[in-house]
Design a protein around this motif. Structure first.
Motif, short mmCIF file in Angstrom:
data_model
loop_
_atom_site.label_atom_id
_atom_site.label_comp_id
_atom_site.label_asym_id
_atom_site.label_seq_id
_atom_site.Cartn_x
_atom_site.Cartn_y
_atom_site.Cartn_z
N LYS A 119 45.34 43.27 49.06
CA LYS A 119 46.51 43.41 49.92
C LYS A 119 46.22 44.28 51.14
O LYS A 119 46.68 44.03 52.24
N ARG A 120 45.43 45.32 50.92
CA ARG A 120 45.11 46.26 52.00
C ARG A 120 43.95 45.80 52.88
O ARG A 120 43.61 46.47 53.84
N SER A 121 43.30 44.70 52.49
CA SER A 121 42.00 44.37 53.10
C SER A 121 42.11 44.02 54.59
O SER A 121 41.15 44.18 55.33
N THR A 150 38.82 43.69 43.84
CA THR A 150 39.65 42.49 43.75
C THR A 150 39.82 42.07 42.29
O THR A 150 38.94 42.31 41.45
N LYS A 151 40.97 41.44 42.01
CA LYS A 151 41.23 40.94 40.66
C LYS A 151 40.54 39.61 40.40
O LYS A 151 40.59 39.09 39.30
N MET A 152 39.98 39.00 41.47
CA MET A 152 39.35 37.69 41.26
C MET A 152 38.01 37.88 40.57
O MET A 152 37.06 38.38 41.15
N ARG A 153 37.96 37.47 39.31
CA ARG A 153 36.73 37.56 38.52
C ARG A 153 36.01 36.22 38.63
O ARG A 153 36.38 35.27 37.98
N PHE A 154 35.02 36.19 39.45
CA PHE A 154 34.34 34.91 39.71
C PHE A 154 32.92 35.21 40.12
O PHE A 154 32.67 36.12 40.92
N TRP A 155 31.98 34.48 39.54
CA TRP A 155 30.56 34.74 39.77
C TRP A 155 30.15 34.52 41.21
O TRP A 155 29.20 35.10 41.69
N GLY A 156 30.85 33.64 41.89
CA GLY A 156 30.45 33.34 43.26
C GLY A 156 29.66 32.06 43.34
O GLY A 156 29.10 31.59 42.35
#
Ligand code: HEC
Length: 127
Positions: free
Chosen positions: A78-80, A103-109
């Motif tokens: 939100k603050r980004s 970030t809450k996004m848990r993703f390997w990329g």
């Protein structure tokens, strides 16, 4: 009549896969639909899309980060102050936590540039 050398060249250019011919080929939305399966456990797009585990991604290209009304974002995102242009999205998808620590996004990329381009072409279909 084509000279043999010309017809060999012609045959070669037809046989060459597209990415070798064009330096920066545009993404392929159909292939992007396949790649979106990696996102679909957490994100929705389309007319009835809403927040699920993650925010909906309609209109994501050009959207401000943390801007949908029905999702509780992490303070970090939100603050980004990020605006999701294509470069920002590509960077985030390569390594979410590197770009937005916390970030809450848990993703390997995704490392594959081609797959990212396809994904962005797919997402652009949902304004
Ligand atoms: C395991 C669940 C999960 C997966 C898989 C996932 N995401 Fe996310 N995503 C999230 C969550 C949770 C957030 C909210 C992050 C926050 O608030 O810090 C988010 C946020 C985002 C945002 C920012 C949205 C905004 O409104 O600012 C984008 C863009 C995004 N994800 C794209 C993707 C794409 C594209 C994929 C597939 C390649 C993907 N995500 C895969 C959970 C996931």
């Amino acid at each position: 009549m084509l000279r043999p050398a010309t017809s060999i060249l012609l045959a070669m250019s037809i046989a060459l896969p597209l990415p070798l011919l064009a330096a920066t080929p545009p993404g392929d939305p159909a292939a992007g639909a396949g790649a979106f399966r990696k996102c679909a456990s957490c994100h929705q797009v389309g007319p009835s899309a809403r927040a699920v585990f993650g925010p909906h991604l309609n209109g994501i290209v050009g959207r401000r980060a943390g801007a949908t009304g029905d999702y509780a974002y992490s303070p970090a995102l939100k603050r980004s102050g990020i605006v999701w242009d294509e470069a920002a999205l590509a960077r985030f998808l390569r390594d979410p936590d590197d770009m937005v620590p916390g970030t809450k996004m848990r993703f390997w990329g995704i490392r594959d540039e081609r797959q990212i381009a396809n994904l962005l072409a797919y997402l652009r279909q949902y304004p």
